[in-house]
Design an enzyme around this catalytic site. Structure first.
Site, PDB file in Angstrom:
ATOM      1  N   MET A   1       0.844  -1.181   0.000  1.00 10.74           N
ATOM      2  CA  MET A   1       0.000   0.000   0.000  1.00 10.74           C
ATOM      3  C   MET A   1       0.891   1.248   0.000  1.00 10.74           C
ATOM      4  O   MET A   1       1.966   1.245   0.578  1.00 10.74           O
ATOM      5  CB  MET A   1      -0.882   0.041   1.242  1.00 10.74           C
ATOM      6  N   CYS A   2       0.431   2.314  -0.630  1.00  5.66           N
ATOM      7  CA  CYS A   2       1.170   3.578  -0.649  1.00  5.66           C
ATOM      8  C   CYS A   2       0.208   4.708  -0.972  1.00  5.66           C
ATOM      9  O   CYS A   2      -0.910   4.476  -1.434  1.00  5.66           O
ATOM     10  CB  CYS A   2       2.272   3.574  -1.716  1.00  5.66           C
ATOM     11  N   ASP A   3       0.667   5.939  -0.743  1.00  5.48           N
ATOM     12  CA  ASP A   3      -0.099   7.114  -1.130  1.00  5.48           C
ATOM     13  C   ASP A   3       0.863   8.197  -1.592  1.00  5.48           C
ATOM     14  O   ASP A   3       1.872   8.460  -0.930  1.00  5.48           O
ATOM     15  CB  ASP A   3      -0.941   7.623   0.042  1.00  5.48           C
ATOM     16  N   GLU A  83       2.771   3.477  -6.934  1.00  5.79           N
ATOM     17  CA  GLU A  83       1.722   2.801  -6.164  1.00  5.79           C
ATOM     18  C   GLU A  83       1.455   1.431  -6.761  1.00  5.79           C
ATOM     19  O   GLU A  83       1.503   1.256  -7.980  1.00  5.79           O
ATOM     20  CB  GLU A  83       0.402   3.596  -6.232  1.00  5.79           C
ATOM     21  N   ASN A 175      -3.812   2.989  -3.938  1.00  2.00           N
ATOM     22  CA  ASN A 175      -3.880   1.627  -4.469  1.00  2.00           C
ATOM     23  C   ASN A 175      -5.237   1.370  -5.105  1.00  2.00           C
ATOM     24  O   ASN A 175      -5.932   0.402  -4.776  1.00  2.00           O
ATOM     25  CB  ASN A 175      -3.589   0.619  -3.366  1.00  2.00           C
TER      26      ASN A 175
END
Length: 374
Positions: A1-3, A83, A175
């Site tokens: 997960m990332c932002d 992402e 994501n």
């Protein structure tokens, strides 16, 4: 997960990213200067690709066991965050270039945001994407990228060798697919690019986290907007962590598993330099952003590490202990005051001061944690 988020506004140009990975996966931050190359090939995480005759100097935040990076900036002022996109594509288990490899290749070879994106597209179409990206257990995915410099910002989404991109003034990605039939360009015919989304996409919390980032961007301009976004949690979330929650931009793992924000960057583009702010470790809500002046003096330095594996692990032990507590309001007030003092100092520094200034910040950070970690 990332932002990842970025904005090119009337008063400021800013970028931010939280890298969400397995909670005990070390992430190192390294500077590699520009270099001419005589070798014909370069080994990425899993495969070799044709080497460029020249690569730009690159500051990279990368999981210690991988060649590519989660976040990076080059000496041309290009910054990228990537992402994971969870799609119906089953071909991404075959070893090829992973998204983090594509990010590094774009930075090493692109002298503008558009040029870096073109490098990624060229490499994607030539070599494809795929391979395990999980540290503790296998994880396969396609990739999205936010690519920007001080003039332009692009959102690129990919599935296998297919792609779509949009040029934007501000954007937040997570994501989840964000491009539908509104892209500026596609690898094939115009389509709803989100048709590739996995039925399991909602389980990863990307929609909720992207909304938190978008809410922050809608609240104004400037680097403080980025800090608020990267430290944001959904309403009602409090420490200590009791259960897994994938809906927070500042992501915390729990005893029952889950990903965690293991590194975080914020970037403030200024007239002749970029002020970077780097945690060098996990959970930005209980970490401190240390300034790094990215200018011509910094670019002239030889290779070095800002944060190596040992320093990441030392930091992780402190913030993990903090996250099991419920820090009082005084903790956050002192955190903010310390960062504000550093930011004020950084305005008067150049890249040649980075090493000494970082040592001073780390010493103050050490005293801060000694006070608050029980």
């Amino acid at each position: 997960m990332c932002d990842t988020l970025g904005a090119i506004g009337k008063k400021s140009v800013v970028f931010g990213k939280n890298s969400d990975r397995d909670p005990k996966e070390p992430q190192v931050t390294e500077w590699r200067p520009a270099q001419a190359h005589s070798e014909k090939k370069v080994k990425c995480t899993y495969i070799e690709v044709d080497q460029a005759t020249y690569t730009h100097g690159t500051l990279l935040s990368r999981p210690s066991w991988l060649w590519g990076g989660e976040i990076g900036m080059n000496d041309q002022g290009v910054i990228i965050g990537n992402e994971a996109l969870f799609s119906t594509n089953e071909g991404n288990q075959k070893e090829a270039l992973i998204g983090m490899d594509l990010l590094r290749l774009g930075l090493e070879r692109g002298d503008s945001a558009k040029a870096a994106m073109d490098v990624i597209l060229e490499m994607l179409e030539q070599y494809g994407q795929g391979g395990n990206c999980g540290y503790l257990s296998p994880l396969y995915y396609d990739n999205a990228f936010l690519i920007m410099d001080h003039k332009e910002l692009y959102v690129l989404e990919t599935v296998g060798k297919q792609w779509a991109y949009k040029k934007m003034d501000k954007a937040a990605i997570s994501n989840c697919f964000s491009i539908k039939d509104d892209a500026d360009a596609y690898s094939g015919a115009r389509c709803d690019f989100s048709q590739w989304a996995s039925p399991l996409e909602p389980e990863h919390g990307g929609f909720e986290r992207r909304c938190l980032s978008q809410r922050a961007l809608a609240g104004g301009e400037g680097i403080d907007v980025v800090f608020r976004a990267l430290r944001s949690h959904e309403d009602g979330f409090n420490l200590p962590i009791m259960e897994k929650n994938s809906r927070n931009v500042c992501l915390h793992a729990a005893s029952d598993g889950g990903s965690q924000s293991t590194a975080s960057w914020a970037a403030d583009f200024q007239q002749d330099r970029v002020l970077l702010y780097v945690t060098g470790g996990a959970m930005p809500c209980v970490s401190l952003y240390k300034p790094y002046v990215f200018d011509s003096a910094a670019i002239e330095q030889g290779a070095y590490s800002l944060f190596d594996q040992a320093s990441w692990e030392e930091h992780d032990a402190k913030v993990t202990a903090l996250a099991q507590q419920q820090p009082p309001a005084e903790f956050y007030a002192e955190r903010d005051a310390l960062e504000q003092a550093w930011r004020k100092q950084a305005q008067t520094l150049s890249g040649r001061d980075n090493a000494e200034f970082l040592r001073a910040c780390l010493e103050e950070e050490k005293q801060f944690y000694q006070k608050w970690v029980c």
